[in-house]
Design a protein around this motif. Structure first.
Motif, PDB file in Angstrom:
ATOM      1  N   ILE A 189      -8.131   1.336   3.848  1.00 46.02           N
ATOM      2  CA  ILE A 189      -6.937   2.083   3.453  1.00 46.02           C
ATOM      3  C   ILE A 189      -7.132   2.718   2.077  1.00 46.02           C
ATOM      4  CG2 ILE A 189      -4.488   1.863   2.838  1.00 46.02           C
ATOM      5  CD1 ILE A 189      -4.317  -0.397   4.939  1.00 46.02           C
ATOM      6  N   GLN A 190      -7.755   1.968   1.171  1.00 43.50           N
ATOM      7  CA  GLN A 190      -7.971   2.484  -0.172  1.00 43.50           C
ATOM      8  C   GLN A 190      -9.016   3.608  -0.195  1.00 43.50           C
ATOM      9  OE1 GLN A 190      -8.725  -1.520  -1.878  1.00 43.50           O
ATOM     10  NE2 GLN A 190      -7.285  -0.941  -3.497  1.00 43.50           N
ATOM     11  N   ALA A 207      -3.009   0.319  -3.949  1.00 41.30           N
ATOM     12  CA  ALA A 207      -2.685  -1.005  -3.395  1.00 41.30           C
ATOM     13  C   ALA A 207      -2.237  -1.914  -4.525  1.00 41.30           C
ATOM     14  CB  ALA A 207      -3.890  -1.591  -2.673  1.00 41.30           C
ATOM     15  N   SER A 234       5.743   6.368   2.781  1.00 46.84           N
ATOM     16  CA  SER A 234       4.299   6.162   2.604  1.00 46.84           C
ATOM     17  C   SER A 234       3.937   4.710   2.331  1.00 46.84           C
ATOM     18  CB  SER A 234       3.791   7.030   1.443  1.00 46.84           C
ATOM     19  OG  SER A 234       4.429   6.660   0.223  1.00 46.84           O
ATOM     20  N   GLY A 236      -7.949   6.322   2.995  1.00 47.83           N
ATOM     21  CA  GLY A 236      -6.566   6.772   2.908  1.00 47.83           C
ATOM     22  C   GLY A 236      -6.140   7.108   1.507  1.00 47.83           C
ATOM     23  N   HIS A 237      -7.064   6.834   0.526  1.00 48.64           N
ATOM     24  CA  HIS A 237      -6.795   7.120  -0.890  1.00 48.64           C
ATOM     25  C   HIS A 237      -5.476   6.493  -1.351  1.00 48.64           C
ATOM     26  CE1 HIS A 237     -10.185   9.827  -0.586  1.00 48.64           C
ATOM     27  NE2 HIS A 237      -9.589  10.439   0.428  1.00 48.64           N
ATOM     28  N   ALA A 238      -5.252   5.280  -0.879  1.00 52.01           N
ATOM     29  CA  ALA A 238      -3.995   4.579  -1.161  1.00 52.01           C
ATOM     30  C   ALA A 238      -4.073   3.811  -2.472  1.00 52.01           C
ATOM     31  CB  ALA A 238      -3.673   3.614  -0.031  1.00 52.01           C
ATOM     32  N   PHE A 294       0.875   9.220   4.883  1.00 52.35           N
ATOM     33  CA  PHE A 294       1.378   8.315   5.920  1.00 52.35           C
ATOM     34  C   PHE A 294       2.891   8.452   6.015  1.00 52.35           C
ATOM     35  CE2 PHE A 294       2.964   3.892   6.889  1.00 52.35           C
ATOM     36  CZ  PHE A 294       2.670   3.927   8.248  1.00 52.35           C
ATOM     37  N   CYS A 318       0.832  -1.195   0.000  1.00 52.68           N
ATOM     38  CA  CYS A 318       0.000   0.000   0.000  1.00 52.68           C
ATOM     39  C   CYS A 318       0.873   1.254   0.000  1.00 52.68           C
ATOM     40  CB  CYS A 318      -0.907   0.020   1.233  1.00 52.68           C
ATOM     41  SG  CYS A 318      -2.068  -1.352   1.314  1.00 52.68           S
ATOM     42  N   ASP A 319       0.559   2.170  -0.892  1.00 56.41           N
ATOM     43  CA  ASP A 319       1.222   3.466  -0.963  1.00 56.41           C
ATOM     44  C   ASP A 319       0.194   4.495  -0.492  1.00 56.41           C
ATOM     45  OD1 ASP A 319       2.798   5.635  -1.466  1.00 56.41           O
ATOM     46  OD2 ASP A 319       3.166   5.177  -3.570  1.00 56.41           O
ATOM     47  N   ILE A 320       0.364   4.989   0.743  1.00 60.81           N
ATOM     48  CA  ILE A 320      -0.679   5.733   1.437  1.00 60.81           C
ATOM     49  C   ILE A 320      -0.297   7.211   1.529  1.00 60.81           C
ATOM     50  CG2 ILE A 320      -2.101   5.818   3.526  1.00 60.81           C
ATOM     51  CD1 ILE A 320      -0.979   2.964   4.158  1.00 60.81           C
TER      52      ILE A 320
END
Length: 335
Positions: free
Chosen positions: A286-287, A294, A165, A290-292, A159, A154-156
């Motif tokens: 998270i997605q 994945a 991140s 957190g607008h991540a 974070f 995950c690239d958050i």
């Protein structure tokens, strides 16, 4: 530079042989072609050679970008069978393997097992169950690993963890309700995966609703038992717990809740969920909130890299997963 950009650079520096047993599929052939043409992999198309070449020409692809393996050509097939059955850790005898190699999925994995391919990439024409069954039968599991599982990256945005991140999480896709032995296998496999893919020194947290005995119950007991198994099997890895999520990734919270020395608390870069209810929901949270981005799921636990992609995945996503799989394979060779 984004994490995917870094992974693409690694792939180009050391292209791996990726076998595509669903070579006739339009999306799969396009992804294989683009990855090969751009220098990220050496694409190996496995199937009926005449059909593959015809489709490639119709789709405007230079056939020279591919290596084509014809499953009907007897001399190479016999060579694969002979080298496969000579290995010590294989399950199938000559005739049984020969029958299964009529299916390009099994043919590709037999090639991988003997080292003529580094990765098998499938999942559009074959179900996840098909890929997992073939992988367990032909490739086999790593020593000490009791289950196939998955990990995602995950690239958050926003974070600020120990790896910026980025955060690796698992299992969010495959193993529904792992027992302690399986949960330990997931943690060990996840550590190996992030090391092979990203070069991280893994700091792996076993996640629970309890931090070091703050709660009680059988759900917590499972995580504690899994931790003990993982630490006994791989004392070289930094695996710790049981931790609540905030105690795993927030240094200030860890300082309050973890009153002992820990290489993991507050700075975990790998999170292991206790079951798929937690894992699937957590990734979607998270997605969504957190607008991540994945990436994955990446299958893990096999002796070498096997990839099962989503049937609905666009070509761009397939390409990303092909390249990730290739970099994992290259990283595993270097260990």
């Amino acid at each position: 530079m984004s994490v995917l950009d870094q992974i693409y650079e690694k792939a180009k520096a050391d292209p791996q042989k990726v076998a595509f047993p669903e070579a006739e599929n339009e999306k799969m052939m396009q992804a294989a072609y683009e990855c090969g043409q751009e220098g990220y992999i050496i694409p190996v198309l496995v199937g009926d050679e005449e059909t593959i070449k015809k489709l490639a020409a119709e789709r405007g692809y230079d056939i020279n970008v591919f290596k084509v393996v014809d499953i009907h050509e007897e001399s190479y097939k016999n060579s694969v069978i002979e080298r496969y059955v000579a290995l010590e850790d294989t399950k199938l005898k000559e005739k049984a393997l020969g029958r299964r190699m009529e299916d390009p999925l099994y043919y590709a994995m037999a090639m991988q097992k003997i080292g003529d391919a580094d990765v098998t990439f499938a999942g559009i024409d074959n179900t996840t169950g098909d890929v997992l069954l073939a992988g367990q039968m032909i490739i086999g599991l790593k020593p000490g690993i009791s289950t196939i599982s998955s990990i995602g990256l995950c690239d958050i945005p926003g974070f600020e963890g120990s790896e910026g991140s980025l955060l690796a999480v698992g299992d969010s896709a495959v193993c529904t309700n792992p027992n302690p032995e399986q949960l330990a296998s997931i943690a060990i496999s996840a550590c190996d995966t992030v090391h092979d893919l990203l070069g991280w020194e893994p700091r792996c947290a076993m996640i629970s609703y309890s931090t070091l005995g703050s709660g009680q119950g059988e759900l917590i007991d499972k995580v504690k038992e899994a931790l003990a198994i993982a630490q006994e099997q791989r004392p070289d890895l930094a695996i710790d717990g049981e931790f609540q999520l905030d105690a795993a990734i927030v240094p200030a919270v860890a300082a309050k809740k973890v009153q002992r020395e820990s290489k993991v608390a507050g700075k975990a870069n790998v999170l292991i969920w206790p079951d798929l209810n937690v894992g699937n929901t957590s990734v979607k949270l998270i997605q969504q909130f957190g607008h991540a981005d994945a990436y994955g799921p990446m299958l893990q636990g096999f002796n070498s890299v096997v990839c099962d992609c989503s049937r609905g995945a666009p070509v761009s996503e397939i390409k990303g997963n092909v390249v990730i799989s290739a970099v994992r394979a290259a990283g595993a060779k270097k260990k």
